[in-house]
Design a protein around this motif. Sequence first.
Motif, PDB file in Angstrom:
ATOM      1  N   UNK A 183       0.869  -1.167   0.000  1.00  0.00           N
ATOM      2  CA  UNK A 183       0.000   0.000   0.000  1.00  0.00           C
ATOM      3  C   UNK A 183       0.907   1.217   0.000  1.00  0.00           C
ATOM      4  N   UNK A 184       0.676   2.156  -0.916  1.00  0.00           N
ATOM      5  CA  UNK A 184       1.489   3.353  -1.082  1.00  0.00           C
ATOM      6  C   UNK A 184       0.590   4.563  -0.846  1.00  0.00           C
ATOM      7  N   UNK A 185       1.032   5.511  -0.046  1.00  0.00           N
ATOM      8  CA  UNK A 185       0.263   6.726   0.210  1.00  0.00           C
ATOM      9  C   UNK A 185       1.180   7.932   0.193  1.00  0.00           C
ATOM     10  N   UNK A 186       0.613   9.114  -0.058  1.00  0.00           N
ATOM     11  CA  UNK A 186       1.372  10.366  -0.035  1.00  0.00           C
ATOM     12  C   UNK A 186       0.665  11.345   0.902  1.00  0.00           C
ATOM     13  N   UNK A 187       1.436  11.975   1.772  1.00  0.00           N
ATOM     14  CA  UNK A 187       0.960  13.069   2.621  1.00  0.00           C
ATOM     15  C   UNK A 187       1.822  14.278   2.308  1.00  0.00           C
ATOM     16  N   UNK A 188       1.369  15.448   2.677  1.00  0.00           N
ATOM     17  CA  UNK A 188       2.124  16.676   2.374  1.00  0.00           C
ATOM     18  C   UNK A 188       2.279  17.545   3.618  1.00  0.00           C
ATOM     19  N   UNK A 189       3.080  17.094   4.612  1.00  0.00           N
ATOM     20  CA  UNK A 189       3.315  17.950   5.780  1.00  0.00           C
ATOM     21  C   UNK A 189       4.174  19.139   5.377  1.00  0.00           C
ATOM     22  N   UNK A 190       3.836  20.306   5.875  1.00  0.00           N
ATOM     23  CA  UNK A 190       4.594  21.530   5.591  1.00  0.00           C
ATOM     24  C   UNK A 190       4.770  21.758   4.094  1.00  0.00           C
ATOM     25  N   UNK A 191       3.825  21.284   3.283  1.00  0.00           N
ATOM     26  CA  UNK A 191       3.898  21.510   1.850  1.00  0.00           C
ATOM     27  C   UNK A 191       4.850  20.597   1.102  1.00  0.00           C
ATOM     28  N   UNK A 192       5.529  19.692   1.801  1.00  0.00           N
ATOM     29  CA  UNK A 192       6.447  18.765   1.135  1.00  0.00           C
ATOM     30  C   UNK A 192       5.835  17.368   1.127  1.00  0.00           C
ATOM     31  N   UNK A 193       5.961  16.688   0.007  1.00  0.00           N
ATOM     32  CA  UNK A 193       5.404  15.337  -0.107  1.00  0.00           C
ATOM     33  C   UNK A 193       6.185  14.365   0.766  1.00  0.00           C
ATOM     34  N   UNK A 194       5.458  13.484   1.408  1.00  0.00           N
ATOM     35  CA  UNK A 194       6.064  12.405   2.182  1.00  0.00           C
ATOM     36  C   UNK A 194       5.360  11.121   1.769  1.00  0.00           C
ATOM     37  N   UNK A 195       6.016  10.334   0.932  1.00  0.00           N
ATOM     38  CA  UNK A 195       5.455   9.056   0.503  1.00  0.00           C
ATOM     39  C   UNK A 195       5.709   8.025   1.588  1.00  0.00           C
ATOM     40  N   UNK A 196       4.756   7.087   1.690  1.00  0.00           N
ATOM     41  CA  UNK A 196       4.861   6.016   2.672  1.00  0.00           C
ATOM     42  C   UNK A 196       4.473   4.706   2.001  1.00  0.00           C
ATOM     43  N   UNK A 197       5.104   3.643   2.443  1.00  0.00           N
ATOM     44  CA  UNK A 197       4.826   2.311   1.912  1.00  0.00           C
ATOM     45  C   UNK A 197       4.693   1.349   3.078  1.00  0.00           C
ATOM     46  N   UNK A 198       3.678   0.495   3.010  1.00  0.00           N
ATOM     47  CA  UNK A 198       3.516  -0.611   3.948  1.00  0.00           C
ATOM     48  C   UNK A 198       3.414  -1.857   3.075  1.00  0.00           C
ATOM     49  N   UNK A 199       4.371  -2.765   3.207  1.00  0.00           N
ATOM     50  CA  UNK A 199       4.426  -3.876   2.258  1.00  0.00           C
ATOM     51  C   UNK A 199       4.819  -5.191   2.914  1.00  0.00           C
ATOM     52  N   UNK A 200       4.282  -6.255   2.359  1.00  0.00           N
ATOM     53  CA  UNK A 200       4.767  -7.609   2.643  1.00  0.00           C
ATOM     54  C   UNK A 200       5.476  -8.064   1.382  1.00  0.00           C
ATOM     55  N   UNK A 201       6.722  -8.465   1.523  1.00  0.00           N
ATOM     56  CA  UNK A 201       7.562  -8.815   0.377  1.00  0.00           C
ATOM     57  C   UNK A 201       7.875 -10.305   0.431  1.00  0.00           C
ATOM     58  N   UNK A 202       7.589 -11.002  -0.683  1.00  0.00           N
ATOM     59  CA  UNK A 202       7.848 -12.441  -0.754  1.00  0.00           C
ATOM     60  C   UNK A 202       8.951 -12.785  -1.750  1.00  0.00           C
ATOM     61  N   UNK A 203       9.270 -11.850  -2.622  1.00  0.00           N
ATOM     62  CA  UNK A 203      10.267 -12.087  -3.666  1.00  0.00           C
ATOM     63  C   UNK A 203      11.335 -10.996  -3.624  1.00  0.00           C
ATOM     64  N   UNK A 204      12.561 -11.315  -4.039  1.00  0.00           N
ATOM     65  CA  UNK A 204      13.591 -10.265  -4.122  1.00  0.00           C
ATOM     66  C   UNK A 204      13.162  -9.172  -5.086  1.00  0.00           C
ATOM     67  N   UNK A 205      13.581  -7.950  -4.801  1.00  0.00           N
ATOM     68  CA  UNK A 205      13.308  -6.892  -5.765  1.00  0.00           C
ATOM     69  C   UNK A 205      14.608  -6.389  -6.379  1.00  0.00           C
ATOM     70  N   UNK A 206      14.502  -5.899  -7.600  1.00  0.00           N
ATOM     71  CA  UNK A 206      15.651  -5.522  -8.422  1.00  0.00           C
ATOM     72  C   UNK A 206      16.345  -4.283  -7.868  1.00  0.00           C
TER      73      UNK A 206
END
Length: 126
Positions: A6-29
């Motif tokens: 799940x990926x979300x974006x918030x904008x505290x103080x006008x700057x973007x702050x992306x967040x990720x909550x993930x379950x990973x089962x495979x290696x990523x590149x």
Amino acid sequence: MTDQAVWRRACPSGQALDRLHARVTEPYAPHVHGEYAVGACTAGREVIRYRGTLHYAGPGSVVVLEPGEAHTGAPADPPDFTYRVMYPAAGLLSDGMGRAPRFREPVIADPGLAAELRRLHAALGL
């Protein structure tokens, strides 16, 4: 079992702050981010290739990767790992004088800080 994220974006103080909550089962590149990656595992262990070395992170540790640094990740102990990560721009972490922080090691063993990071991440909506 498949990866879930799940990926979300918030904008505290006008700057973007992306967040990720993930379950990973495979290696990523190998890939890079234009921002810092600051995260903590909530279950399982992750193995990260960063700056040419393997690093292991699990519950009780914080991972900090600097912008522009190539890295990979995978479950260290199958079948998976779960983590919460925030991607702050350097400006959100600077010391007020325009200097972005540097981190010698990507994995910091600090259960209290890891717990606070997980709580903050969850409070922001993921």
